[in-house]
Motif scaffolding. Structure first.
Motif, PDB file in Angstrom:
ATOM      1  N   ALA A 303       0.826  -1.208   0.000  1.00 36.51           N
ATOM      2  CA  ALA A 303       0.000   0.000   0.000  1.00 36.51           C
ATOM      3  C   ALA A 303       0.862   1.260   0.000  1.00 36.51           C
ATOM      4  O   ALA A 303       0.604   2.210  -0.756  1.00 36.51           O
ATOM      5  CB  ALA A 303      -0.928  -0.009   1.217  1.00 36.51           C
ATOM      6  N   GLU A 304       1.896   1.300   0.831  1.00 32.88           N
ATOM      7  CA  GLU A 304       2.759   2.470   0.911  1.00 32.88           C
ATOM      8  C   GLU A 304       3.512   2.692  -0.398  1.00 32.88           C
ATOM      9  O   GLU A 304       3.632   3.817  -0.883  1.00 32.88           O
ATOM     10  CB  GLU A 304       3.761   2.311   2.066  1.00 32.88           C
ATOM     11  N   LEU A 305       4.045   1.623  -0.978  1.00 32.96           N
ATOM     12  CA  LEU A 305       4.809   1.776  -2.215  1.00 32.96           C
ATOM     13  C   LEU A 305       3.904   2.193  -3.367  1.00 32.96           C
ATOM     14  O   LEU A 305       4.300   2.976  -4.232  1.00 32.96           O
ATOM     15  CB  LEU A 305       5.521   0.477  -2.556  1.00 32.96           C
ATOM     16  N   GLN A 306       2.677   1.691  -3.380  1.00 32.03           N
ATOM     17  CA  GLN A 306       1.743   2.095  -4.430  1.00 32.03           C
ATOM     18  C   GLN A 306       1.444   3.588  -4.350  1.00 32.03           C
ATOM     19  O   GLN A 306       1.422   4.281  -5.363  1.00 32.03           O
ATOM     20  CB  GLN A 306       0.461   1.275  -4.325  1.00 32.03           C
ATOM     21  N   ARG A 307       1.238   4.081  -3.132  1.00 26.17           N
ATOM     22  CA  ARG A 307       0.996   5.526  -2.981  1.00 26.17           C
ATOM     23  C   ARG A 307       2.216   6.333  -3.431  1.00 26.17           C
ATOM     24  O   ARG A 307       2.072   7.382  -4.073  1.00 26.17           O
ATOM     25  CB  ARG A 307       0.654   5.846  -1.526  1.00 26.17           C
ATOM     26  N   THR A 308       3.399   5.850  -3.118  1.00 28.47           N
ATOM     27  CA  THR A 308       4.616   6.574  -3.486  1.00 28.47           C
ATOM     28  C   THR A 308       4.799   6.608  -4.997  1.00 28.47           C
ATOM     29  O   THR A 308       5.101   7.666  -5.570  1.00 28.47           O
ATOM     30  CB  THR A 308       5.835   5.901  -2.820  1.00 28.47           C
ATOM     31  N   THR A 309       4.622   5.477  -5.664  1.00 21.10           N
ATOM     32  CA  THR A 309       4.801   5.448  -7.115  1.00 21.10           C
ATOM     33  C   THR A 309       3.715   6.257  -7.832  1.00 21.10           C
ATOM     34  O   THR A 309       3.987   6.883  -8.860  1.00 21.10           O
ATOM     35  CB  THR A 309       4.790   3.994  -7.623  1.00 21.10           C
ATOM     36  N   GLU A 310       2.503   6.255  -7.308  1.00 14.46           N
ATOM     37  CA  GLU A 310       1.450   7.077  -7.906  1.00 14.46           C
ATOM     38  C   GLU A 310       1.787   8.556  -7.790  1.00 14.46           C
ATOM     39  O   GLU A 310       1.526   9.341  -8.712  1.00 14.46           O
ATOM     40  CB  GLU A 310       0.113   6.779  -7.227  1.00 14.46           C
ATOM     41  N   ARG A 311       2.394   8.941  -6.664  1.00 13.32           N
ATOM     42  CA  ARG A 311       2.800  10.337  -6.501  1.00 13.32           C
ATOM     43  C   ARG A 311       3.911  10.701  -7.488  1.00 13.32           C
ATOM     44  O   ARG A 311       3.881  11.763  -8.114  1.00 13.32           O
ATOM     45  CB  ARG A 311       3.266  10.552  -5.064  1.00 13.32           C
ATOM     46  N   PHE A 312       4.871   9.795  -7.666  1.00 14.99           N
ATOM     47  CA  PHE A 312       5.940  10.052  -8.635  1.00 14.99           C
ATOM     48  C   PHE A 312       5.399  10.090 -10.060  1.00 14.99           C
ATOM     49  O   PHE A 312       5.836  10.898 -10.881  1.00 14.99           O
ATOM     50  CB  PHE A 312       7.027   8.980  -8.522  1.00 14.99           C
ATOM     51  N   ALA A 313       4.447   9.195 -10.365  1.00 17.72           N
ATOM     52  CA  ALA A 313       3.867   9.174 -11.708  1.00 17.72           C
ATOM     53  C   ALA A 313       3.144  10.469 -12.025  1.00 17.72           C
ATOM     54  O   ALA A 313       3.144  10.940 -13.172  1.00 17.72           O
ATOM     55  CB  ALA A 313       2.918   7.981 -11.843  1.00 17.72           C
ATOM     56  N   ALA A 314       2.529  11.078 -11.004  1.00 19.11           N
ATOM     57  CA  ALA A 314       1.857  12.363 -11.204  1.00 19.11           C
ATOM     58  C   ALA A 314       2.863  13.490 -11.391  1.00 19.11           C
ATOM     59  O   ALA A 314       2.651  14.406 -12.203  1.00 19.11           O
ATOM     60  CB  ALA A 314       0.940  12.655 -10.019  1.00 19.11           C
ATOM     61  N   LEU A 315       3.972  13.440 -10.654  1.00 20.13           N
ATOM     62  CA  LEU A 315       4.995  14.488 -10.753  1.00 20.13           C
ATOM     63  C   LEU A 315       5.805  14.387 -12.033  1.00 20.13           C
ATOM     64  O   LEU A 315       6.231  15.402 -12.595  1.00 20.13           O
ATOM     65  CB  LEU A 315       5.938  14.417  -9.541  1.00 20.13           C
ATOM     66  N   TYR A 316       6.013  13.160 -12.511  1.00 19.25           N
ATOM     67  CA  TYR A 316       6.841  12.948 -13.708  1.00 19.25           C
ATOM     68  C   TYR A 316       6.033  12.134 -14.717  1.00 19.25           C
ATOM     69  O   TYR A 316       6.171  10.911 -14.808  1.00 19.25           O
ATOM     70  CB  TYR A 316       8.132  12.210 -13.338  1.00 19.25           C
ATOM     71  N   PRO A 317       5.161  12.802 -15.477  1.00 24.67           N
ATOM     72  CA  PRO A 317       4.249  12.077 -16.381  1.00 24.67           C
ATOM     73  C   PRO A 317       4.955  11.381 -17.538  1.00 24.67           C
ATOM     74  O   PRO A 317       4.354  10.535 -18.198  1.00 24.67           O
ATOM     75  CB  PRO A 317       3.319  13.196 -16.898  1.00 24.67           C
ATOM     76  N   ASP A 318       6.216  11.716 -17.801  1.00 20.68           N
ATOM     77  CA  ASP A 318       6.939  11.081 -18.902  1.00 20.68           C
ATOM     78  C   ASP A 318       7.530   9.725 -18.494  1.00 20.68           C
ATOM     79  O   ASP A 318       8.104   9.034 -19.339  1.00 20.68           O
ATOM     80  CB  ASP A 318       8.071  11.993 -19.395  1.00 20.68           C
ATOM     81  N   ILE A 319       7.417   9.396 -17.214  1.00 21.44           N
ATOM     82  CA  ILE A 319       8.024   8.160 -16.709  1.00 21.44           C
ATOM     83  C   ILE A 319       6.926   7.173 -16.336  1.00 21.44           C
ATOM     84  O   ILE A 319       5.914   7.544 -15.737  1.00 21.44           O
ATOM     85  CB  ILE A 319       8.933   8.449 -15.495  1.00 21.44           C
TER      86      ILE A 319
END
Length: 1022
Positions: A303-319
């Protein structure tokens, strides 16, 4: 005691309710993992040197460290593997060794060996193995704009790598559930300087001039302390190169001419010479191996890692972020199936109880008692720091069938007293009190089976401690709930049913008569006593059957587990670079898109810190495939074999399960037989032609082909010292020129603000022939002579050669490992290899492999079975106060084992660790019926009842309890036969062995044991 408890039902209920709540609360706080968290007694030592060949690496680095590590205490086995530029030493310790202390001692030995290593050698790194080091899954970062199997924008990928290294990794490792985010796929960057050789030659500037200029402009004079009145100042003088522009703007003075470096060279920030890549879905990726904290819950980590990666995906849409090789899915599936098995087992048990007891209230009492026992058992899990894992949960499922036996025995006995006309309370008191001693004996005999299991050597003994704990704790709790809570519930339920609730009071006894069961028993016991010789002969015949089946059954360490994942390791056996390796892997992956639903690949060398397996070289690859169903793995493997045969027949390809924690602990992919061949002449290294001939002779002699020994082609550049003197060329200048020409000449370091980058002087990309023909070396002119330049081809020669791709060694020195898989006749193979080696006269041979470890494991299990039987004998002697009656009970164990082996043979299973443990477990459980029956017969005889009548009466009295306890134990195992998760497949051979032993054991307890009892005591019959 029972009477005291029944008189205080509220106090008893409140006490058990409190224990139930505590158990329920602790259940949610228990750590969840795939397998128990145990220390693996292994330490890996890694060493690297970029410019060393495998032979030079072995002689100057690996061998001195290996000799030093031989002195480490507790060392069981040592194996090293050396390749060009890298070496790894695997240390395996005796189980029980304190790995923390061993790790300290290993580092001390490494420090002591540093004096024997080259002066510029990096210190070898020691890595301690642990079950928690296995990644729970892999997180991949790729560029969204990339298309599978196509070229990646190098600059964009460098930016992604910088983000992954400096931002994403740090944020992930800050999560409390994650111990480490091990990373690979990040290319190293280098500030590359490509000189214009024509311009430099015209100006009389050499490579050494560039090196001196870079060093002079990248010096660190240090700092000074200056006083100014009352104040002190720290003055730092520095001329660090911080950016590529700083390097371009360096000034040179040659012959009075001042110029900048950018006028003579091309300066650029590029990817350093790559030795490996990571691919995900056909795209180039940066991959994180996520390592879980041992005490953390895996669900929280996800759950924690999913929230973290979703936050990164929002910040860096090219990744794009993706997860592969997800072991949490396996755990979720396994635990859900185990929970389903638990539910089904409970349902089957309830149906059996209703059918045999004949009313609804008694099964409800049994069910409530069992649920309370299971939940309270979780509290003991918490106290003893046992996690919820495949082993502990599977053990708990097995325990359910045994736990309910106690409740059934008490309930059935109390019901019999009520049928005789006793009052409700008196029936509960007498019926429960009468069963306290035999239930204790049966529980102790069962526990006596599991206790010796924890003394098995190696990982098996440690990992099955959880199973032994689950069953022991469950049986202990169920024993006390059976004699304390159950009689109280029985009194309350039957009072409640008689007064208010008619549906609870509904009785099936008139509709489900058990007369057929008693009639069947009477017919069976009468036939056995009428045909005593035949019955005894059949019973005795099981002994040779047991011996025959033990020899016939195939033996292996662990049962095969169907998986929808596969690892393919490819050694192309060609001197290819990473780009070509990547191209071939892309071509291969394209052909699997229709079969595999997920794939990743490691191309060449990887950067994982915790990778304790054999490292890949630049000409090797490791591919991961996941299919939709386990049945698709074999077609995929056949498809890959066909593709390799058509395109790269010289490649060496191995297929194995992925490195899960299960594979790590039990090494299921180990070769059946490994022949360790050593040359008798230690002064000369084995030649490839000799080894190929040895392989051929062994294959002809035995008919079994070993895994092909990997060789590599190489080019040896031999510098002619005479020509160096003739042309007056310095040796160091030749080496420097060669390294520059082949992009290996690192001259300084660029100290950027976040990292240090090497500065290298490189030549243009050319073939070997052009490099030697076109590259010129300055000579050392004599006084009065002009500077001259000599082509490299005049100073050296190129000699083709072939050598081992890797050098393997152990505690006794170097050897050539010949690995044999799928061996049907291991002793015959070993004898054949010995004959070939003896005829040659050039070699010595030792053997290892799973064949020997399996033999050792079976021997240990036989010893454990004997110890268990001995413990059970002592316990039964104490109960029966007799040295003879325990032998009657234990006489059925060989018969039960024979039928268990027969069931394994009929079902196509092997004799492995799990099936052997199932046999050992059932040996302790199956005699419980005989204990119960003999105890009843003894009690009846004490009242003066004749022997034959006591045998028949005792059999009928305990008939329903014996049949019910057998069926409930079997039904608790049945769901494991029809589910396909890892836990069920792991326990399936165990279940088959237990079901077979319990089935025959019930028949023996009902009919054969009374006959043996009668034969011994018939002379006392009046």
């Amino acid at each position: 005691m029972v009477k005291f408890l029944i008189q205080r039902p509220i106090a008893v209920l409140m006490a058990f309710t409190a224990c139930f709540i505590i158990g329920l609360v602790t259940y949610w706080s228990l750590p969840v993992s795939l397998l128990p968290d145990i220390d693996i007694p292994q330490i890996t030592v890694r060493m690297a040197s970029d410019n060393m060949s495998a032979r030079e690496m072995e002689n100057t680095m690996v061998a001195p460290v290996r000799r030093a590590l031989l002195q480490v205490s507790g060392l069981d086995e040592m194996r090293s593997e050396t390749r060009d530029g890298s070496g790894v030493i695997h240390l395996t310790f005796e189980f029980g060794t304190n790995t923390d202390l061993a790790f300290i001692e290993v580092n001390e030995k490494i420090d002591a060996a540093m004096n024997s290593l080259p002066k510029d050698a990096e210190r070898p790194k020691a890595i301690k193995a642990s079950a928690t080091d296995i990644p729970v899954f892999y997180l991949n970062m790729t560029l969204k704009k990339d298309k599978p199997y196509q070229h990646t924008d190098e600059q964009a990928f460098l930016n992604l790598s910088e983000l992954a290294e400096n931002v994403v990794r740090r944020r992930i490792e800050q999560l409390p559930q994650i111990a480490m985010a091990d990373m690979t796929g990040v290319p190293e960057r280098v500030l590359q300087i490509v000189p214009d050789r024509e311009k430099m030659n015209s100006l009389g500037i050499g490579i050494d001039d560039l090196e001196r200029t870079l060093e002079a402009n990248n010096a660190e004079p240090g700092s000074m302390l200056v006083r100014d009145g009352y104040y002190e100042y720290n003055i730092r003088i520095a001329s660090f190169l911080r950016t590529p522009e700083d390097v371009e703007n360096i000034y040179l003075n040659k012959g009075g001419r001042i110029m900048q470096l950018k006028d003579l060279c091309k300066v650029s920030l590029v990817t350093q010479h790559e030795t490996g890549r990571s691919l995900a879905g056909g795209k180039r990726a940066v991959t994180f191996a996520i390592i879980k904290q041992s005490e953390e819950n895996m669900d929280n980590l996800k759950a924690e890692l999913q929230r973290t990666t979703e936050r990164f995906a929002a910040l860096y849409p090219d990744i794009e972020f993706s997860i592969t090789r997800n072991q949490t899915e396996l755990l979720d599936y396994t635990i859900s199936n185990l929970q389903q098995n638990f539910t089904l087992g409970f349902l089957f048990i309830f149906i059996v109880a209703v059918f045999f007891i004949g009313d609804v209230r008694s099964p409800l009492i049994i069910g409530i008692t069992m649920v309370v026992s299971v939940v309270i058992t979780f509290f003991f899990f918490y106290l003893c720091k046992v996690s919820l894992n495949v082993i502990s949960l599977s053990g708990l499922i097995m325990a359910v069938g045994m736990m309910i036996d106690n409740a059934i025995i008490v309930t059935e006995n109390v019901s019999q007293y009520r049928e005789r006309g006793y009052s409700l309370k008196r029936s509960a008191v007498i019926g429960t009190s009468e069963m306290i001693t035999p239930m204790l004996s049966s529980s102790l005999t069962t526990v006596a089976v599991f206790v010796p299991l924890i003394f098995m050597s190696g990982i098996a003994g440690a990992i099955f401690t959880d199973q032994a704990f689950s069953i022991t704790a469950g049986l202990g709790v169920s024993y006390f709930t059976g004699i304390m809570l159950l009689p109280v519930l029985y009194v309350l339920f039957f009072r409640l049913g008689m007064r208010r609730y008619r549906w609870i009071n509904f009785d099936f006894r008139d509709k489900l008569k058990n007369d057929w069961l008693e009639r069947g028993y009477d017919a069976g016991i009468n036939w056995v006593f009428s045909h005593k010789r035949i019955s005894l002969c059949v019973a005795v015949a099981t002994l040779p059957l047991c011996v025959v089946l033990f020899g016939v059954l195939d033996k292996e360490r662990m049962p095969e587990i169907d998986q929808n994942e596969m690892i393919v390791k490819v050694a192309w056996n060609e001197n290819i670079h990473v780009e070509e390796n990547n191209r071939r892997v892309d071509e291969l992956l394209k052909h699997t898109d229709g079969i595999a639903v997920e794939h990743t690949a490691y191309v060449g060398m990887q950067d994982y810190v915790l990778n304790t397996d054999d490292a890949l070289s630049a000409g090797e690859a490791e591919l991961y495939f996941k299919t939709e169903k386990p049945s698709d793995i074999l077609p995929l493997e056949q498809h890959l074999k066909k593709w390799f045969g058509a395109h790269y027949p010289e490649a060496t390809v191995t297929y194995s399960p992925p490195m899960t924690i299960f594979e790590k602990l039990f090494v299921t992919g180990e070769a059946d037989v490994v022949a360790q061949v050593r040359s008798k002449n230690k002064a000369v290294s084995p030649q490839p032609a000799e080894l190929k001939e040895l392989e051929r002779q062994i294959a002809e002699e035995t008919g079994v082909y070993p895994e092909v020994i990997a060789f590599r082609n190489q080019l040896n550049l031999v510098i002619d010292r005479n020509r160096l003197l003739l042309y007056r060329v310095d040796y160091d200048e030749v080496v420097r020129t060669l390294r520059t020409a082949f992009k290996e000449n690192e001259v300084s370091v660029l100290r950027s603000y976040q990292q240090y980058l090497p500065i290298s002087v490189a030549g243009n990309e050319r073939t070997l022939e052009r490099v030697l023909a076109e590259t010129l070396v300055e000579n050392v002119p004599q006084e009065g002579e002009e500077q001259a330049y000599v082509p490299l081809k005049e100073l050296l020669s190129v000699q083709p050669a072939e050598d081992l791709k890797s050098i393997t060694a152990g505690s006794n020195g170097e050897y050539i490992p010949l690995r044999f898989y799928d061996v049907d006749n291991a002793p015959g193979l070993i004898a054949g290899i010995r004959d070939v080696v003896a005829r040659s006269g050039k070699w010595d041979v030792d053997f290892s492999g799973s064949f020997f470890s399996n033999q050792r494991m079976m021997g240990e299990l036989m010893v454990i079975l004997c110890i268990s039987v001995l413990l059970m004998y002592f316990i039964l002697c104490a109960q029966f106060e007799s040295f003879l009656q325990p032998l009657i009970v234990l006489a059925e164990i060989p018969m039960d084992i024979a039928f268990a082996l027969l069931c394994l043979w009929l079902c196509g299973d092997t004799l492995n660790l799990m099936s052997a443990i199932g046999i050992v477990i059932s040996s302790g459980i199956v005699i419980n019926d005989s204990i119960l029956k003999l105890d009843t017969i003894n009690e009846l005889r004490k009242t003066g009842m004749p022997l034959t009548e006591a045998i028949h009466t005792g059999g009928r009295k305990r008939l329903r309890a014996i049949v019910m306890t057998t069926l409930t134990t079997i039904f608790a195992m049945v769901p494991l036969l029809f589910t396909s998760d890892m836990g069920s497949e792991l326990q399936r051979p165990l279940s088959i062995a237990m079901i077979g032993a319990m089935t025959l054991g019930t028949i023996i307890s009902l009919f054969i044991i009374p006959l043996i009892y009668w034969l011994i005591y018939r002379k006392h019959e009046t």
